[in-house]
Enzyme design. Structure first.
Site, PDB file in Angstrom:
ATOM      1  N   ALA A  66     -50.014 -12.455   0.891  1.00 47.77           N
ATOM      2  CA  ALA A  66     -50.718 -13.164   2.828  1.00 47.77           C
ATOM      3  C   ALA A  66     -49.243 -13.578   3.535  1.00 47.77           C
ATOM      4  O   ALA A  66     -48.420 -12.701   2.960  1.00 47.77           O
ATOM      5  CB  ALA A  66     -51.325 -14.648   1.830  1.00 47.77           C
ATOM      6  N   GLY A 111     -51.190 -11.408  -1.939  1.00 48.89           N
ATOM      7  CA  GLY A 111     -52.573 -10.862  -1.357  1.00 48.89           C
ATOM      8  C   GLY A 111     -52.410  -9.082  -1.369  1.00 48.89           C
ATOM      9  O   GLY A 111     -53.945  -8.414  -1.356  1.00 48.89           O
ATOM     10  N   GLU A 114     -54.162  -8.261  -4.720  1.00 50.73           N
ATOM     11  CA  GLU A 114     -55.710  -8.749  -5.085  1.00 50.73           C
ATOM     12  C   GLU A 114     -56.338  -8.253  -4.369  1.00 50.73           C
ATOM     13  O   GLU A 114     -57.095  -8.055  -4.905  1.00 50.73           O
ATOM     14  CB  GLU A 114     -55.394 -10.633  -4.824  1.00 50.73           C
ATOM     15  CG  GLU A 114     -55.060 -12.063  -5.542  1.00 50.73           C
ATOM     16  CD  GLU A 114     -54.783 -13.447  -4.993  1.00 50.73           C
ATOM     17  OE1 GLU A 114     -53.997 -13.128  -3.540  1.00 50.73           O
ATOM     18  OE2 GLU A 114     -54.960 -13.952  -5.597  1.00 50.73           O
ATOM     19  N   GLU A 134     -46.392 -15.590  -5.795  1.00 50.72           N
ATOM     20  CA  GLU A 134     -47.085 -17.288  -5.206  1.00 50.72           C
ATOM     21  C   GLU A 134     -46.017 -17.709  -5.559  1.00 50.72           C
ATOM     22  O   GLU A 134     -46.020 -19.120  -5.096  1.00 50.72           O
ATOM     23  CB  GLU A 134     -48.720 -17.477  -4.945  1.00 50.72           C
ATOM     24  CG  GLU A 134     -49.335 -16.670  -4.294  1.00 50.72           C
ATOM     25  CD  GLU A 134     -49.909 -14.681  -5.155  1.00 50.72           C
ATOM     26  OE1 GLU A 134     -49.145 -14.604  -5.919  1.00 50.72           O
ATOM     27  OE2 GLU A 134     -51.024 -14.391  -4.669  1.00 50.72           O
TER      28      GLU A 134
HETATM   29  N1  COA Z   1     -45.733 -12.016   4.998  1.00 53.63           N
HETATM   30  C1  COA Z   1     -44.930 -12.504   6.201  1.00 53.63           C
HETATM   31  N2  COA Z   1     -44.134 -11.785   6.531  1.00 53.63           N
HETATM   32  C2  COA Z   1     -43.774 -10.707   5.949  1.00 53.63           C
HETATM   33  C3  COA Z   1     -44.437 -10.656   4.354  1.00 53.63           C
HETATM   34  C4  COA Z   1     -45.364 -11.410   4.253  1.00 53.63           C
HETATM   35  N3  COA Z   1     -45.601 -11.691   2.976  1.00 53.63           N
HETATM   36  N4  COA Z   1     -43.474  -9.677   3.867  1.00 53.63           N
HETATM   37  C5  COA Z   1     -42.962  -9.697   4.602  1.00 53.63           C
HETATM   38  N5  COA Z   1     -42.893  -9.800   5.902  1.00 53.63           N
HETATM   39  C6  COA Z   1     -41.799  -9.048   7.143  1.00 53.63           C
HETATM   40  C7  COA Z   1     -40.696  -9.820   7.048  1.00 53.63           C
HETATM   41  O1  COA Z   1     -40.701 -11.715   7.039  1.00 53.63           O
HETATM   42  C8  COA Z   1     -39.476  -9.285   7.516  1.00 53.63           C
HETATM   43  O2  COA Z   1     -39.645  -9.157   8.806  1.00 53.63           O
HETATM   44  P1  COA Z   1     -38.688  -9.066   9.761  1.00 53.63           P
HETATM   45  O3  COA Z   1     -38.342  -8.147   9.949  1.00 53.63           O
HETATM   46  O4  COA Z   1     -39.482 -10.161  11.375  1.00 53.63           O
HETATM   47  O5  COA Z   1     -37.907 -10.498   9.456  1.00 53.63           O
HETATM   48  C9  COA Z   1     -40.417  -7.825   7.288  1.00 53.63           C
HETATM   49  O6  COA Z   1     -41.764  -8.217   6.952  1.00 53.63           O
HETATM   50  C10 COA Z   1     -39.783  -7.275   6.560  1.00 53.63           C
HETATM   51  O7  COA Z   1     -39.767  -7.050   5.497  1.00 53.63           O
HETATM   52  P2  COA Z   1     -38.126  -7.599   4.426  1.00 53.63           P
HETATM   53  O8  COA Z   1     -38.377  -8.893   3.859  1.00 53.63           O
HETATM   54  O9  COA Z   1     -36.811  -7.647   6.020  1.00 53.63           O
HETATM   55  O10 COA Z   1     -37.736  -6.125   3.875  1.00 53.63           O
HETATM   56  P3  COA Z   1     -36.888  -5.863   2.374  1.00 53.63           P
HETATM   57  O11 COA Z   1     -37.966  -4.729   1.935  1.00 53.63           O
HETATM   58  O12 COA Z   1     -36.034  -6.863   2.594  1.00 53.63           O
HETATM   59  O13 COA Z   1     -38.090  -6.810   1.104  1.00 53.63           O
HETATM   60  C11 COA Z   1     -39.973  -7.774   0.508  1.00 53.63           C
HETATM   61  C12 COA Z   1     -39.430  -6.133   0.614  1.00 53.63           C
HETATM   62  C13 COA Z   1     -41.323  -7.020  -0.313  1.00 53.63           C
HETATM   63  C14 COA Z   1     -39.543  -7.771  -1.468  1.00 53.63           C
HETATM   64  C15 COA Z   1     -39.954  -8.987   0.762  1.00 53.63           C
HETATM   65  O14 COA Z   1     -40.336  -8.861   2.444  1.00 53.63           O
HETATM   66  C16 COA Z   1     -40.880 -10.132   0.677  1.00 53.63           C
HETATM   67  O15 COA Z   1     -40.675 -10.193  -0.961  1.00 53.63           O
HETATM   68  N6  COA Z   1     -42.083 -11.078   0.841  1.00 53.63           N
HETATM   69  C17 COA Z   1     -42.565 -11.835   0.330  1.00 53.63           C
HETATM   70  C18 COA Z   1     -44.209 -11.386  -0.079  1.00 53.63           C
HETATM   71  C19 COA Z   1     -45.257 -12.472  -1.144  1.00 53.63           C
HETATM   72  O16 COA Z   1     -44.065 -13.228  -1.397  1.00 53.63           O
HETATM   73  N7  COA Z   1     -45.656 -12.033  -1.431  1.00 53.63           N
HETATM   74  C20 COA Z   1     -46.465 -13.407  -1.350  1.00 53.63           C
HETATM   75  C21 COA Z   1     -47.383 -13.945  -0.681  1.00 53.63           C
HETATM   76  S1  COA Z   1     -47.910 -15.262  -0.856  1.00 53.63           S
END
Ligand code: COA
Length: 260
Positions: A66, A111, A114, A134
């Site tokens: 999400a 999400g 999910e 989460e």
């Molecule tokens: N919501 C909003 N933005 C997200 C996102 C999310 N769930 N997941 C990634 N992004 C965005 C990052 O903020 C970043 O944006 P920016 O370039 O404007 O800063 C872009 O996507 C790239 O992500 P980044 O974190 O730089 O990539 P990464 O390769 O270093 O890491 C992940 C990848 C997936 C490990 C990491 O993005 C992450 O942990 N995301 C959240 C996962 C999460 O908690 N999901 C559950 C949400 S309920």
């Protein structure tokens, strides 16, 4: 349809739905969820579409969860409304009456995992990572993760994934039955298409009733599920396609199904 966050194409009875926010790893915001509802409602009602493939744009993510920007800002009342709306979109996908194959081309987190679990089944590329992180954000799964994950992999494994918030590899996801197959990224869509072709060759109503028997039956005690199966079996026996399928076998020819 004016789609800003999804790509949608139809070809040879397959609908291709691609979540298209690669710069945000295809995170699910309200706009994406609204467009998913619109597109899958159209797919449900379109007799020309037999199977849908759902994937993410780019080579890094299916859906990284999400949208945390929205999560950060929403109040509890909005959060409740968003969760119900999101769950309804996933229910629509799960009960579409047509198979939806999730093609996990990278991260399928929160999400994203999910959404994948609401699909009929899942294929993953070798680089895919799945998880329910989460709890790391101070929240819990809200699009069915606490319900569909234990149903798919069993309670103990589901709790380990939900409580640690750790990512698991595509190979591990396959080992525990969360994804069916792991293939190189370039082969993900071709493999899904090959499976879709096999499904499309079968009788449309038989496919629909099988989905209903499994989806509804899994929520029932066995005796009721078996009763549902017998009822749907008898409905299938009333179709023109049953006559055609059985006659074609006896006449040693390929069946031509009409979905009637
Ligand atoms: N919501 C909003 N933005 C997200 C996102 C999310 N769930 N997941 C990634 N992004 C965005 C990052 O903020 C970043 O944006 P920016 O370039 O404007 O800063 C872009 O996507 C790239 O992500 P980044 O974190 O730089 O990539 P990464 O390769 O270093 O890491 C992940 C990848 C997936 C490990 C990491 O993005 C992450 O942990 N995301 C959240 C996962 C999460 O908690 N999901 C559950 C949400 S309920």
């Amino acid at each position: 349809m004016n789609l800003q966050n999804l790509k949608f194409e139809k070809k040879d009875q397959i609908a291709y739905v691609t979540i298209n926010r690669p710069d945000k790893l295809n995170a699910l915001n309200q706009a994406v969820m609204g467009e998913l509802r619109e597109v899958f409602t159209q797919i449900k009602d379109d007799p020309e579409v037999r199977v849908a493939l759902l994937t993410g744009a780019g080579e890094k993510a299916f859906v990284a969860g999400a949208d945390i920007n929205e999560l950060n800002k929403n109040n509890p009342v909005e959060a409740k409304a968003y969760t119900h709306k999101g769950q309804a979109v996933l229910d629509l996908i799960e009960n579409l009456g047509k198979p939806v194959i999730a093609c996990l081309n990278g991260y399928a987190l929160g999400g994203g995992c999910e959404l994948a679990m609401a699909c009929s089944f899942r294929l993953a590329s070798e680089n895919a990572k799945l998880g329910q992180p989460e709890v790391k954000l101070g929240i819990i799964a809200g699009y069915g993760g606490s319900q569909r994950l234990p149903r798919l992999v069993g309670k103990g494994l589901a709790l380990q994934i939900l409580l640690t918030g750790e990512q698991i590899s595509a190979q591990e996801a396959q080992r525990i039955g969360l994804v069916n197959e792991v293939v190189p990224l370039a082969e993900l869509i071709p493999r899904a298409e090959a499976i879709a072709r096999k499904i499309i060759a079968n009788a449309p109503l038989a496919i629909q009733y099988t989905l209903e028997a499994v989806n509804k039956g899994m929520e029932m005690p066995l005796a009721e599920g078996l009763f549902l199966e017998a009822t749907l079996f008898s409905v299938a026996c009333a179709t023109e396609d049953k006559k055609e399928g059985t006659a074609a076998f006896l006449e040693k020819r390929a069946a031509v199904f009409k979905g009637k």
